[in-house]
Design a protein around this motif. Structure first.
Motif, PDB file in Angstrom:
ATOM      1  N   MET A   1      -4.499  14.402  -3.417  1.00  0.00           N
ATOM      2  CA  MET A   1      -4.766  14.812  -2.043  1.00  0.00           C
ATOM      3  C   MET A   1      -4.927  16.328  -2.016  1.00  0.00           C
TER       4      MET A   1
ATOM      5  N   ASP B   1       0.689  15.106  12.455  1.00  0.00           N
ATOM      6  CA  ASP B   1       1.667  14.017  12.528  1.00  0.00           C
ATOM      7  C   ASP B   1       2.547  14.077  13.777  1.00  0.00           C
TER       8      ASP B   1
ATOM      9  N   THR C   1      -6.893   4.094  16.925  1.00  0.00           N
ATOM     10  CA  THR C   1      -6.929   4.570  15.540  1.00  0.00           C
ATOM     11  C   THR C   1      -8.108   5.513  15.385  1.00  0.00           C
TER      12      THR C   1
ATOM     13  N   LYS D   1     -10.012   8.435  12.429  1.00  0.00           N
ATOM     14  CA  LYS D   1     -10.053   8.996  11.076  1.00  0.00           C
ATOM     15  C   LYS D   1     -10.859  10.278  11.115  1.00  0.00           C
TER      16      LYS D   1
ATOM     17  N   SER E   1      -9.663  12.373   3.808  1.00  0.00           N
ATOM     18  CA  SER E   1      -9.568  11.816   5.150  1.00  0.00           C
ATOM     19  C   SER E   1      -8.137  11.806   5.655  1.00  0.00           C
TER      20      SER E   1
ATOM     21  N   TYR F   1      -5.929   9.814   8.615  1.00  0.00           N
ATOM     22  CA  TYR F   1      -5.924   8.652   9.500  1.00  0.00           C
ATOM     23  C   TYR F   1      -4.830   8.837  10.540  1.00  0.00           C
TER      24      TYR F   1
ATOM     25  N   ARG G   1      -1.567  10.359   8.500  1.00  0.00           N
ATOM     26  CA  ARG G   1      -1.352  10.237   7.055  1.00  0.00           C
ATOM     27  C   ARG G   1      -2.692  10.357   6.341  1.00  0.00           C
ATOM     28  N   ALA G   2      -2.627  10.671   5.075  1.00  0.00           N
ATOM     29  CA  ALA G   2      -3.846  10.723   4.268  1.00  0.00           C
ATOM     30  C   ALA G   2      -4.251   9.292   3.952  1.00  0.00           C
ATOM     31  N   ALA G   3      -5.404   8.875   4.449  1.00  0.00           N
ATOM     32  CA  ALA G   3      -5.891   7.519   4.206  1.00  0.00           C
ATOM     33  C   ALA G   3      -7.357   7.439   4.601  1.00  0.00           C
ATOM     34  N   ASP G   4      -8.024   6.429   4.064  1.00  0.00           N
ATOM     35  CA  ASP G   4      -9.438   6.208   4.366  1.00  0.00           C
ATOM     36  C   ASP G   4      -9.618   4.810   4.960  1.00  0.00           C
ATOM     37  N   ASP G   5      -8.694   4.409   5.834  1.00  0.00           N
ATOM     38  CA  ASP G   5      -8.720   3.081   6.444  1.00  0.00           C
ATOM     39  C   ASP G   5      -9.786   3.002   7.536  1.00  0.00           C
TER      40      ASP G   5
ATOM     41  N   THR H   1     -14.485   7.481  13.839  1.00  0.00           N
ATOM     42  CA  THR H   1     -14.466   8.361  12.673  1.00  0.00           C
ATOM     43  C   THR H   1     -15.137   9.671  13.057  1.00  0.00           C
TER      44      THR H   1
END
Length: 94
Positions: free
Chosen positions: A1, A13, A22, A24, A32, A34, A41-45, A50
């Motif tokens: 990351m 956060d 939600t 992104k 990314s 999220y 949090r770091a995520a690509d969900d 977006t």
């Protein structure tokens, strides 16, 4: 990351807890972030919306130096998905 994503997660956060929906943020060349009701949090969900921006634009959004609406209107911020969720996110940043 990347350090940019780590800093973004730390900054977003506390503000994002309880966010309705939600989202992104895709930070070009960095990764990314999220956001949902649990925070950031770091995520690509998959997300309702977006938002894609350069590192410089994203950092400006976080610091308050860049207006989210103006960034969108000038093409510095791309939005894909639910515009209503994007507007809620703009209020969260501002």
């Amino acid at each position: 990351m990347s350090k940019v994503v780590e800093a973004a997660v730390a900054a977003l956060d506390p503000k994002a807890k309880g966010f309705d929906g939600t989202a992104k943020f895709v930070i070009e060349g960095e990764g990314s972030v999220y956001i949902d009701a649990n925070g950031a949090r770091a995520a690509d969900d998959e997300a309702d919306v977006t938002l894609t921006a350069s590192r410089e634009t994203f950092e400006g959004l976080l610091s308050g130096d860049v207006n989210p609406t103006m960034a969108f209107m000038t093409g510095k911020l791309k939005v894909d998905g639910a515009m209503g969720t994007a507007m809620k996110l703009g209020a969260l940043l501002g």
